[in-house]
Structure formats: structure tokens, C-alpha cells
Design a protein around this motif. Structure first.
Motif, PDB file in Angstrom:
ATOM      1  N   ALA A  91      30.881  19.255  33.257  1.00  0.00           N
ATOM      2  CA  ALA A  91      30.390  19.225  34.394  1.00  0.00           C
ATOM      3  C   ALA A  91      29.886  17.885  34.529  1.00  0.00           C
ATOM      4  CB  ALA A  91      28.987  20.101  34.566  1.00  0.00           C
ATOM      5  N   SER A  92      29.741  16.824  33.905  1.00  0.00           N
ATOM      6  CA  SER A  92      29.447  15.494  33.866  1.00  0.00           C
ATOM      7  C   SER A  92      30.417  14.649  34.725  1.00  0.00           C
ATOM      8  CB  SER A  92      28.918  14.933  32.716  1.00  0.00           C
ATOM      9  OG  SER A  92      28.178  15.541  31.946  1.00  0.00           O
ATOM     10  N   GLU A  93      29.923  13.771  35.513  1.00  0.00           N
ATOM     11  CA  GLU A  93      30.830  12.722  36.004  1.00  0.00           C
ATOM     12  C   GLU A  93      30.623  11.592  35.467  1.00  0.00           C
ATOM     13  OE1 GLU A  93      30.380  13.059  40.217  1.00  0.00           O
ATOM     14  OE2 GLU A  93      31.416  15.113  40.297  1.00  0.00           O
ATOM     15  N   PHE A  94      31.521  10.928  34.856  1.00  0.00           N
ATOM     16  CA  PHE A  94      31.242   9.652  33.909  1.00  0.00           C
ATOM     17  C   PHE A  94      31.549   8.408  34.810  1.00  0.00           C
ATOM     18  CE2 PHE A  94      32.174  13.315  30.830  1.00  0.00           C
ATOM     19  CZ  PHE A  94      31.086  13.071  30.295  1.00  0.00           C
ATOM     20  N   ALA A  95      31.001   7.256  34.333  1.00  0.00           N
ATOM     21  CA  ALA A  95      31.378   5.967  34.879  1.00  0.00           C
ATOM     22  C   ALA A  95      32.261   5.313  33.896  1.00  0.00           C
ATOM     23  CB  ALA A  95      30.008   5.365  35.183  1.00  0.00           C
ATOM     24  N   PHE A  96      33.648   5.238  34.030  1.00  0.00           N
ATOM     25  CA  PHE A  96      34.372   4.661  33.099  1.00  0.00           C
ATOM     26  C   PHE A  96      35.066   3.416  34.210  1.00  0.00           C
ATOM     27  CE2 PHE A  96      34.985   8.788  31.378  1.00  0.00           C
ATOM     28  CZ  PHE A  96      34.224   8.605  30.151  1.00  0.00           C
ATOM     29  N   ASP A  97      35.469   2.153  33.337  1.00  0.00           N
ATOM     30  CA  ASP A  97      35.890   0.901  34.019  1.00  0.00           C
ATOM     31  C   ASP A  97      37.364   1.174  33.785  1.00  0.00           C
ATOM     32  OD1 ASP A  97      33.443   0.084  34.308  1.00  0.00           O
ATOM     33  OD2 ASP A  97      33.385  -0.925  32.430  1.00  0.00           O
ATOM     34  N   ASP A  98      38.108   1.579  32.776  1.00  0.00           N
ATOM     35  CA  ASP A  98      39.396   1.750  32.815  1.00  0.00           C
ATOM     36  C   ASP A  98      39.896   3.019  31.825  1.00  0.00           C
ATOM     37  OD1 ASP A  98      39.047   1.015  29.918  1.00  0.00           O
ATOM     38  OD2 ASP A  98      39.381  -1.176  30.505  1.00  0.00           O
ATOM     39  N   LYS A  99      41.107   3.171  31.807  1.00  0.00           N
ATOM     40  CA  LYS A  99      41.570   4.350  30.837  1.00  0.00           C
ATOM     41  C   LYS A  99      41.364   4.499  29.323  1.00  0.00           C
ATOM     42  CE  LYS A  99      44.650   5.510  34.438  1.00  0.00           C
ATOM     43  NZ  LYS A  99      45.956   4.611  35.210  1.00  0.00           N
ATOM     44  N   LYS A 100      41.428   3.027  29.013  1.00  0.00           N
ATOM     45  CA  LYS A 100      41.348   2.825  27.491  1.00  0.00           C
ATOM     46  C   LYS A 100      39.645   3.433  27.187  1.00  0.00           C
ATOM     47  CE  LYS A 100      41.623  -0.630  24.059  1.00  0.00           C
ATOM     48  NZ  LYS A 100      41.433  -2.070  23.799  1.00  0.00           N
ATOM     49  N   GLN A 101      38.842   2.909  28.159  1.00  0.00           N
ATOM     50  CA  GLN A 101      37.264   3.434  27.886  1.00  0.00           C
ATOM     51  C   GLN A 101      37.410   4.946  27.743  1.00  0.00           C
ATOM     52  OE1 GLN A 101      34.126   2.427  30.770  1.00  0.00           O
ATOM     53  NE2 GLN A 101      34.232   0.567  29.599  1.00  0.00           N
ATOM     54  N   VAL A 102      38.093   5.583  28.668  1.00  0.00           N
ATOM     55  CA  VAL A 102      38.183   7.202  28.842  1.00  0.00           C
ATOM     56  C   VAL A 102      38.642   7.673  27.570  1.00  0.00           C
ATOM     57  CG1 VAL A 102      39.131   8.968  30.133  1.00  0.00           C
ATOM     58  CG2 VAL A 102      38.781   6.898  31.147  1.00  0.00           C
ATOM     59  N   ARG A 103      40.058   7.193  27.152  1.00  0.00           N
ATOM     60  CA  ARG A 103      40.510   7.613  26.021  1.00  0.00           C
ATOM     61  C   ARG A 103      39.360   7.529  24.842  1.00  0.00           C
ATOM     62  NH1 ARG A 103      45.941   5.792  26.522  1.00  0.00           N
ATOM     63  NH2 ARG A 103      44.937   3.867  26.058  1.00  0.00           N
ATOM     64  N   SER A 104      38.961   6.434  24.630  1.00  0.00           N
ATOM     65  CA  SER A 104      38.281   6.233  23.441  1.00  0.00           C
ATOM     66  C   SER A 104      36.857   7.023  23.515  1.00  0.00           C
ATOM     67  CB  SER A 104      37.765   4.596  23.226  1.00  0.00           C
ATOM     68  OG  SER A 104      36.516   4.436  23.735  1.00  0.00           O
ATOM     69  N   PHE A 105      36.212   7.211  24.447  1.00  0.00           N
ATOM     70  CA  PHE A 105      35.228   8.169  24.985  1.00  0.00           C
ATOM     71  C   PHE A 105      35.461   9.613  24.270  1.00  0.00           C
ATOM     72  CE2 PHE A 105      32.839  11.429  27.497  1.00  0.00           C
ATOM     73  CZ  PHE A 105      31.609  11.112  26.932  1.00  0.00           C
ATOM     74  N   PHE A 106      36.560  10.038  24.967  1.00  0.00           N
ATOM     75  CA  PHE A 106      36.851  11.452  24.803  1.00  0.00           C
ATOM     76  C   PHE A 106      37.404  11.590  23.330  1.00  0.00           C
ATOM     77  CE2 PHE A 106      36.502  12.168  29.352  1.00  0.00           C
ATOM     78  CZ  PHE A 106      36.102  13.146  29.363  1.00  0.00           C
ATOM     79  N   ASN A 107      38.097  10.556  22.724  1.00  0.00           N
ATOM     80  CA  ASN A 107      38.325  10.679  21.332  1.00  0.00           C
ATOM     81  C   ASN A 107      37.207  10.955  20.420  1.00  0.00           C
ATOM     82  OD1 ASN A 107      41.273  10.865  21.393  1.00  0.00           O
ATOM     83  ND2 ASN A 107      41.452   8.585  21.141  1.00  0.00           N
ATOM     84  N   THR A 108      36.083  10.013  20.625  1.00  0.00           N
ATOM     85  CA  THR A 108      35.071  10.050  19.783  1.00  0.00           C
ATOM     86  C   THR A 108      34.408  11.382  19.795  1.00  0.00           C
ATOM     87  OG1 THR A 108      34.727   7.895  20.580  1.00  0.00           O
ATOM     88  CG2 THR A 108      32.944   8.572  19.262  1.00  0.00           C
TER      89      THR A 108
END
Lengths: 434, 585
Positions: free
Chosen positions: B524-541
């Protein structure tokens, strides 16, 4: 009481009918045409009208020919003398040896009681890394090789026959090209494996009905040897021909076809043969490796489809290699925990990396940029295919595992492999300059 | 009346035509005398004075003129104490006992007593002079975990009976006469603890059928949360070979929150049954702490056993289930696979030369399938207790194509559909239930709106994934990419479950809710990401954290530690909460 009937009522396809009394279902008979004789067996009784399928085909049979019922079902001799011999679908010698009539046993006997079965536990080593490492063959397993025509499936079977650590090999050939039959014979003779091999061969030019008998013959003999403590490997090639001859018979008998002309009992018929694979507690075992050619490389074709539901996995033979995807040995978990501590992890790890390699190849073909990681994968994929997947590679399991580590270390840093740290510590090959 | 006899006129596969001279009935059992063997068969068609028998054995050696004896009884099963833990074939022949007698092979023509001849501690619950109806309990015996009720046979006419005599508390043989009752015309009936019931007739001596409204917990997350099954409901699991139908059923049979599990292995591999046979005695039922086999009955008619008894095996299984339901128990019946049962019908129909329907299945395929699944249900018994039968059937569609008659006929009558997909199993995503196309009409363990919200993310994620295949990652917006990653997270940490991990293989409801709640907050959260790399690494973790979390014991120290890490992780990136979801939290 061997009464002779000399009026044949009808001849349709390979099925003849006669009027006779006291005949039993599945009983064997001899049809005499001039100087030729052929076996036939009873497939249907309707009052005194008896339908028989003639093993050598009904060509040239006349309505005045003689039919003599033998009072026994189809049988095969079971003795040590079978070893090294070649027979046809009716059990008559195909080589120049004498015909065998001692100790006749019924074919197509009853099923094994599931309560007497045991969980499979022994690996069969073949020396082929794609089998030993990635999809281990297990004693008492039933596995088909799915392949398209033109693939070297018979070469693969012959290699397994020569190298597999079993006591006895029974080869059932159905609709074989004569060249293929000679290939099997020559290869097995050259390697010295012929002395522990029994062959039941139906070639493409032989009558169709004999084709249907081959698996039952081969499996009846195999089962008896297994009960006497032998580890038996049964090789059947090609089960699609077997299914096609069933189709032919069913249509002749006016049965309603269910799917693409195949009879409704295709599944049951295939299953009753494959389920002969068994490990007898306190005795031997029967392992079945069969070839199923897929018309048009279509796995949803009724024969491979029904087979897949019956067997415990399958090997996909494609481009002369056993494909790691799609191939599956359902029983490998039972044995690969006890081979070597790194077997399972290495197997999973290498396949995952190979899957990534396939993605990189796809990306490359679509013209995307190759990253450093992609380049590593491409190198890995190439080594994997040439050093492990190639069917000519012939090394024991342990050596194949070592080779796996070697390939990994040539392509990747340890932490890129996704393998557990303690395994990497103990197994990662030491570089010379370390 | 002396039993009717007849003689064989013809043999065609497992169908034998018989000539007879006095009355016989459809579905009556007859025995064909072949040499020393007596082969069992069932009358399936009568025409003039010939009857067609489907024979439950191999028909080799049958000859025209062989004698046939009819029994005047329909194909039946024996019901009584001692059914639990048994391993039967499709005709209720006990397989281990058969093995003792005949060795490795299934010898034809050998029929043993289904109910073992043993003594039970008998406690009467009625006294002389009491009035009883069929289905009423007159005594109890302890059978393993349960109090097995000895009932007045359902086969008797539905009229009141008076107890004339009943044995005192004590130990009696299962076939001893323990009670005598009489009707108003003083016809006496002697009752033992065993009676028989025709398998193709549903047992209906209950007060009323209820709506299945209670979730049957399977401890499999994707089922309990997204595709629930109800006690007394029905569901089906179609899938191509290798998609894990049988593994899923075994998982269900181990963990399902029911009293008794009946496994009908119908026309499948013998090896799979062996795994159950060898593993279940070793496994403990978490609910009772006893061995799993104590609550299990196995009906095993594997692919190489005679086809006609395969057809009977599902009926045998459901009849035994109905018998135990009369004791107020919850039963789960797992049939693997109903396609093989349908094929058995098809084979017989072909031999009878009936006009074929689609793919040569008989025209009555749909009504037979419906009839079978309708024998499930939650019922209120005459004494007010509730019992249920849940039926789960696997379907093995030809070529993995669900557009075939058996799958389609089954989908019409079941309450939940768990479709397995080859794509998911190839990607090693187990259980390989396709979450988007599967459905369920039952209530799950988690609030519907929340589940719907989660499902909408799955839908959106799959759409974005499709799009990405065309436009590439670079053509996708960051927000879309994050949604895609959310759907992947939900898939990896919730829908997939590791059946080999001791903790993750069975997840109780409490833990499912707990996990879902936290996961829901992330979704349900909306996250603040700068780029897709950040998205990927956040979700991987965060995915790695959730996966680790799934493998540690519930509410342990490590569990709480990881939970805190996850909370810190997602709160650190959270920019807002989706207003639609906020209402639900």
C-alpha cells in the motif's frame, strides 16, 4: 482337445473371425496358410464367433485356411539361454540360434501390489553428465526420452545400455529401421555387452501385430529376471510406433477413437507397460528407459502427453543434447542427497546460471547491449554446452561435478554463483597463482 | 430366493455379455467362474435376457459358456470400525493383507474382508425398548482418535424400530450380533458392527444440507488467502503433467484442518502412493500429535490396475467419507486424478458401443461428474451435530489444455478452481497455482477487500510485465516499475511456499494474517525512488528479508528482529500511503 477349424468367416485388416466353441479369451491359435504358419490370439468372443488378430498379418489368408487353437495364452520362454539372443515379437529367433521352448511364462501378467512397492533408493550411473548430475536415473524408474525423428536417440540408448551399471539389458525394438537394428546389434557386440543383453526386435517391415507384443515380451522376461535377483534395464524404442500399431488395431476393430485416432484406452495400455518398472524388496529390479518420438516436436500429441502423465519424468533430446529445461527425473531427490555433499547445490546453481545464459542469448539476438555480466554468462553457457551437455562426454559423476566447479571458476567470481559460502570454501578450485 | 445364474455369451476387453433367465438388476454384482477363479463384475446394461458386465479383473481365459452367479446385491462397501489407516484397492480389497496372501502381484479373483476381524470395546448408548431410526447410534467403540458410532444400517427402511436386546458394555468381535431390533410388525433384525452400502448411492440420512461457510485451512497461503476452500465445499486442481498436482495434494493431505483424510489414488503412478504409504506413518499430525496415518484412509487403484475398479474407486472413497460424516466429522476427500476415472468411463462406453460425445467421452460424463462432486457437503445430522465432506479432485487435461470435456465439466460444479500452470512450475514457482486465472467462491481467512487489493496489484504487475517485454525496462515509468516489483514481491514471499522447509511448508492462519498485514503495508505504500536501480535494489533487499522471515519460527527472537528490519526498511522509503488501501489498514 485341439480341434481344427477350416472356415474363416471374415478377414478385416489383421483380424479374422471363425466359428468355434470352447475357446478362451486371449488364447493363442495357429493359422495355417499353405505352407506358412502364423500365430494369432483371441481378442473378442461373441457367442461362437471368435475374433483373432493374426500376428504375421492377414495378407494372403484364405477363407478356407485352417485355424488351430492351442488352449494357452501367449507365452515366452524364460531361461538363461535367452542371454545374447535376438527374437522377434512372437518370441521366434531372429538370429540363427535354436528356438526356445523351455519354461514358458505368460506375458502381460498382473500388476504389482502397491503395498509391496518400496521407495526407490539406488542411482544408476550412466557416465553421461546430463543424466548423472542433473537428472539422475534411479533404479526402478520409468523414463521416456522425448525426441523428434532424426535425433540420435538410439545412439543414446545404446550408450546407456553399454555403460549402465546393471546386470541385464532387455531391448525391445518396435518399428525399428533395419539399419537401427543392425546398429544396436553391432554396437552391443563390439562392446561386449551382448552377452548380457536380450533383444526382442520388430522392424518396420514386420507385421504390425508383432509390434504390439514386443513390450509385453520384453517386460515379462525382465520381470522374471528381476524376481530372480537381477537388476534389469529395459530399453524400449520407439513407444510411438507401439501406440500407432494399437491405433491401427483399434480402428480395424471399429473402436471409437478418442483423440487423433488413438483408442480411448491408450493411457491404460501405456501405463500397464510402464508400471512394470519396480524394485522388488529382497530381489532385483526393472528400470524402463523408452524412446517416444514426438510427431512435429509437439509434446501435446497424445502419445508423449499420456506418457508424461505416466512416467517419472522425461529426458528431452534436442539438437543432439539432453535439454536441461523440460528434462526432469522425478526420483532424483531420492538419491542425489547421498552422492556427494555438493551434488544438489551445484546442480541447482548451474541450471539457474544456464537459465540466465539463455536470457542473455535472447537479449543478444534482439540487439540489446551486452553487459559485463552477460559476457560472463555467454562464456559460461558455451563451456557448459561443450564440456557437459555434449553427448560424447563420458565421465563418472564425481569427475563431472569437479568439472562443473572448474567451469564456474573459469567464468565467475565465487559470490556471483549464488552457491552457499561453505560449499565454495571447500570446493572452489584453487587458482595456480594463489 | 435362490440367486440367479447365467452363462457367458461373449467377451470384449473387460466387458462380458451374459445370458440369464430370471430377474437381475442394474449395478448388481456377478461372479464369473473361470477355472478356479471367481471374477467380480457389475451389471451395467440389460437388454432382453442378456446383460453386459464390466469385469473388475483381467478377462484372459474367460470362455463362452462359463457360469456366472449373480449376487442380488449392488456393488457395495463394508462400513464399520476398522476402516481408518487401511489401504484398499478400488473394490475395498485390503492391499497389505492381499500382499501377505499373494506376494508381489495382485492375483485376480482374490477378495478379502475389508473390515478386519477384530474385537472392539463396545459401549451401548441405548437400552431395551428405545426407538431407533436408520442412521441412529446405538453404541460406540473407540477407533484411534475418534469415538466410532455404531449406527442402525442406513439400508433399512426409514421406519421406527424398537430395541429388543443389546449387549452390555464389553469387548465383542466386529461381526458378532450386538443388538436386535424389530419393526412394528415384529420383524426382527440382528445387527453387528458392520453393514454394507451400495457405492453409487449417496447416503442421505441427515437432517439438512448447509451452506459451506467455514474455511478449510490447508496452511497453504495462496489457497487459504487467495483461493480458499470451504469445509463441505468442492474444488479442482487441473494441470499439465509435471506441474505438481500430486505434490500439492500431498501437502494438503498432511496439513488440512479436518478429522479424516481419504486419498483416492485413481489411475495414477503407484510410486506416488508408496510415498504416502511410507511417509505418513512417520509424520505427526500437528493437531493431535499422533501419526498422520491414523487419520488417513487410502483407496489405491493405480494406473496398471484394472480399469473398471478404477471407476469404482472414487465411489468407494466417497461412500466411506459419507459414513464418517454421519459421525459428525469433517472429512477431506482427495481424488487424484478424476480424468483417469473419466477415461475409465470412456473405455467402458466405447465397449458398449454408445454414441460418443466430445473426445469420445460418453454423453453422461457431465452428469456423472456433477453427481460425484454433489456428494460433498456440510450437513446437520439428526442429533444436531455438523459434519462435512470436502472434495478436491485433480484433473489431468490432455496436452495441458483446459478446454477439454473433463476440466470443463468439473469447472461447472466446483466451488473453487486451482489451475496449475506449466510456466510457473518451469520457473520453479511452487505451488504452481496460476493466481490470476484461478478462482474461488468461498470465504478466506483474510478480509475480502484486502485480498482484492492485493490481487489488483498482481493484475497490474502482470500487465506491466507484458508491456515491458515490448518496450523494455527503459520505456517503463518508475512508478509502474515499482508496481511490477510489488507484484513480484507478493508472488515470491506470499504465493510461493517452500514445501521442503520445515517452517514454511505449513503456515497456520495466525501467521498468514500476520505476514499478510505487514506485506499489505508495503504494497500500500508509495515510495520515493530516483531511478529503477534503486527500485530493484530496494525490492531485492526487502524480498530477501521476507523470505528469511518465512523460514524462522513464528514470534521467536529472530522473527521479531527481521520484522523490525522490514519495518525500518519500508518506512525509510515510504512517501505516502495509497488512500484506497489506507481505509483497509
Amino acid at each position: 482337445m485341439q480341434k481344427v477349424y477350416s472356415k474363416i468367416e471374415s478377414i478385416v485388416g489383421n483380424v479374422i473371425t471363425v466359428r468355434a466353441k470352447g475357446v478362451r479369451n486371449s488364447e493363442l491359435a495357429i493359422v495355417t496358410t499353405g505352407t506358412d504358419q502364423s500365430y494369432a490370439n483371441v481378442i473378442k468372443l461373441d457367442n461362437d464367433l471368435v475374433s483373432l488378430q493374426v500376428f504375421s498379418g492377414a495378407q494372403g489368408i484364405s477363407t478356407g485356411d485352417q485355424v488351430r487353437f492351442l488352449g494357452v495364452p501367449m507365452r515366452v520362454s524364460y531361461t538363461e539361454n535367452l542371454l545374447g539372443r535376438v527374437f522377434d515379437g512372437t518370441g521366434s529367433p531372429r538370429d540363427n540360434g535354436p528356438s526356445l521352448t523351455d519354461n514358458m511364462i505368460d506375458i502381460g501378467g498382473p500388476a504389482v501390489n502397491p503395498a509391496k512397492r518400496i521407495i526407490p533408493r539406488n542411482m544408476i550411473r550412466t557416465g553421461i553428465p546430463m543424466i548423472d548430475v542433473f537428472n539422475t536415473l534411479v533404479e526402478s524408474q520409468k523414463l521416456p526420452i522425448f525426441s523428434v525423428s532424426g535425433e540420435p536417440y538410439n545412439e543414446l540408448l545404446a550408450r546407456i545400455a553399454m555403460q549402465a551399471e546393471v546386470d541385464l539389458i532387455v531391448l525391445g525394438g518396435m518399428g525399428l529401421k533395419f539399419d537401427d537394428y543392425l546398429f544396436f546389434k553391432d554396437t552391443l557386440e563390439a562392446s561386449g555387452a551382448m552377452s548380457r543383453t536380450i533383444m526382442f526386435i520388430h522392424t518396420a517391415s514386420d507385421p504390425t501385430v508383432e509390434c504390439m507384443l514386443v513390450p509385453d515380451m520384453a517386460l515379462a522376461v525382465a520381470e522374471r529376471f528381476a524376481l530372480d535377483g537381477k537388476k534389469v534395464l529395459v530399453l524400449l524404442t520407439d513407444m510411438t510406433n507401439f501406440a500407432d500399431s494399437m491405433k491401427e488395431m483399434a480402428i480395424t476393430m471399429d473402436q471409437v477413437p478418442s483423440n487423433r485416432g488413438y483408442p480411448g484406452d491408450l493411457y491404460s495400455s501405456l501405463a500397464s507397460r510402464y508400471e512394470k518398472a519396480v524394485d522388488f524388496e529382497g530381489a532385483g529390479s526393472v528400470t524402463i528407459l523408452a524412446v517416444t518420438t514426438m510427431p512435429g516436436d509437439d509434446v501435446t500429441h497424445p502419445v508423449p502427453d499420456n506418457t508424461g502423465y505416466i512416467t517419472e519424468g522425461q529426458y528431452y533430446l534436442k539438437g543432439g543434447r539432453i535439454e536441461p529445461f523440460g528434462s526432469l527425473s522425478r526420483l532424483k531427490q531420492q538419491v542425489n542427497k547421498d552422492t556427494r555433499d555438493d551434488h544438489r547445490a551445484l546442480m541447482d546453481g548451474m541450471i539457474k546460471l544456464y537459465a540466465s545464459y539463455k536470457e542473455s542469448v535472447e537479449k543478444k539476438s534482439m540487439g540489446f547491449m551486452m553487459t559485463e555480466w552477460d559476457e560472463k554468462l555467454l562464456k559460461y553457457g558455451h563451456l557448459f554446452e561443450t564440456k557437459l551437455m555434449d553427448l560424447s562426454v563420458n565421465i563418472p559423476l564425481e569427475q563431472a561435478l569437479d568439472l562443473g566447479w572448474e567451469i564456474l571458476s573459469q567464468c565467475f567470481e565465487p559470490n556471483e554463483t549464488g552457491l552457499k559460502s561453505d560449499l565454495i570454501l571447500s570446493r572452489w578450485p584453487k587458482k595456480l597463482n594463489d | 430366493m435362490a440367486n440367479t445364474s447365467g452363462r457367458v455369451l461373449g467377451v470384449n476387453g473387460n466387458m462380458v455379455t451374459v445370458e440369464f433367465h430370471s430377474a437381475i438388476s442394474k449395478n448388481e454384482v456377478g461372479f464369473i467362474q473361470v477355472g478356479t477363479d471367481r471374477l467380480k463384475g457389475e451389471v451395467i446394461r440389460i437388454n432382453g435376457n442378456t446383460a453386459a458386465l464390466q469385469v473388475f479383473e483381467m478377462t484372459n481365459g474367460i470362455s463362452v459358456g462359463d457360469r456366472v452367479e449373480f449376487t442380488d446385491e449392488m456393488l457395495s462397501v463394508s462400513l464399520g470400525p476398522g476402516l481408518l489407516q487401511q489401504i484398499y484397492d478400488g473394490l475395498q480389497n485390503p492391499l497389505p493383507q492381499l500382499a501377505e496372501q499373494c506376494g508381489f502381484f495382485l492375483q485376480r479373483g482374490v477378495y478379502l474382508d475389508a473390515i478386519p476381524n477384530k474385537s472392539w470395546d463396545f459401549t451401548p448408548t441405548v437400552k431395551v425398548g428405545d426407538t431407533l431410526y436408520p442412521g441412529d447410534t446405538f453404541a460406540t467403540v473407540p477407533e484411534g482418535l475418534f469415538t466410532h458410532q455404531i449406527m442402525v444400517p442406513f439400508t433399512l427402511a426409514d421406519i421406527p424400530y424398537k430395541v429388543v436386546s443389546i449387549k452390555k458394555q464389553g469387548t465383542y468381535g466386529v461381526r458378532d450380533i450386538v443388538c436386535i431390533i424389530e419393526d412394528d410388525k415384529a420383524n426382527k433384525k440382528e445387527l453387528s458392527m458392520v453393514f454394507t452400502w451400495p457405492v453409487k448411492k449417496a447416503i442421505k440420512v441427515y437432517e439438512e444440507r448447509l451452506r459451506p461457510d467455514e474455511t478449510l485451512v490447508t496452511k497453504i497461503r495462496i489457497i487459504d488467502t487467495f483461493l480458499p476452500v470451504a469445509k463441505g465445499g468442492t474444488y479442482c486442481t487441473p494441470g499439465p503433467f509435471g506441474a505438481g498436482k500430486t505434490v500439492l495434494q500431498h501437502m494438503t493431505s498432511r496439513n488440512a484442518d479436518v478429522d479424516i483424510v481419504i486419498i483416492a489414488a485413481c489411475g495414477e503412478r503407484a510410486g506416488e502412493v508408496v510415498e504416502v504409504l511410507k511417509e505418513f506413518p512417520e509424520l505427526t499430525d500437528p493437531k493431535t500429535g499422533r501419526s498422520l496415518i491414523e487419520r488417513t484412509i487410502i483407496i489405491c487403484n493405480t494406473s496398471s490396475m484394472p480399469v473398471a475398479s478404477r471407476e469404482a474407486s472414487v465411489y468407494t472413497a466417497v461412500t466411506i467419507a459419507e459414513y464418517y460424516r454421519q459421525m459428525g466429522l469433517n472429512i477431506l476427500l482427495l481424488a487424484d486424478s478424476t480424468s483417469r476415472w473419466a477415461q475409465a468411463m470412456r473405455e467402458m462406453s466405447g465397449r458398449l458401443e454408445e454414441i460418443p460425445g466430445e473426445e469420445a467421452f460418453p454423453a453422461y460424463l457431465e452428469s456423472r461428474i456433477a453427481e460425484f462432486y454433489e456428494r460433498a457437503g456440510k450437513v446437520r445430522l439428526k442429533d444436531g451435530r455438523i459434519g462435512s465432506i470436502t472434495i478436491g479432485g485433480t484433473v489431468s487435461p490432455a496436452g495441458g489444455n483446459f478446454e477439454e470435456p473433463v476440466t470443463q465439466a468439473t469447472l461447472k460444479v466446483v466451488g473453487a478452481f486451482h489451475g496449475l500452470s506449466r510456466e510457473r512450475s518451469d520457473a520453479r514457482k511452487y505451488p504452481a497455482i496460476e493466481p490470476l486465472s484461478s478462482w474461488s467462491k468461498y470465504e478466506g481467512v483474510i478480509k475480502k477487500q484486502k485480498v482484492e487489493y492485493a490481487r489488483s496489484i498482481l493484475f497490474r504487475g502482470s500487465e506491466i510485465n507484458q508491456m515491458m517485454k515490448v518496450v523494455g525496462e527503459e520505456g517503463t515509468s518508475i512508478a509502474d516499475y515499482a508496481t511490477y516489483q510489488k507484484s513480484e514481491l507478493l508472488d515470491a514471499c506470499y504465493l510461493q511456499q517452500n514445501s521442503f522447509d520445515p517452517v514454511d511448508s505449513s503456515v497456520p492462519v495466525e501467521r498468514q494474517c500476520y505476514l499478510f498485514d505487514l506485506l499489505f503495508k508495503v504494497l500500500a505504500s508509495e515510495f520515493a525512488f530516483d531511478d529503477k536501480k534503486q527500485v530493484r535494489s530496494f525490492f531485492n533487499t526487502i524480498r530477501q528479508h521476507f523470505l528469511d522471515w518465512n523460514n524462522v519460527p513464528f514470534q521467536g527472537e529472530r522473527f521479531k528482529q527481521i520484522e523490525n528490519e522490514i519495518v525500518t526498511l519500508y518506512k525509510g522509503k515510504q512517501a505516502a500511503i495509497d488512500p484506497d488501501a489506507e481505509k483497509l489498514i
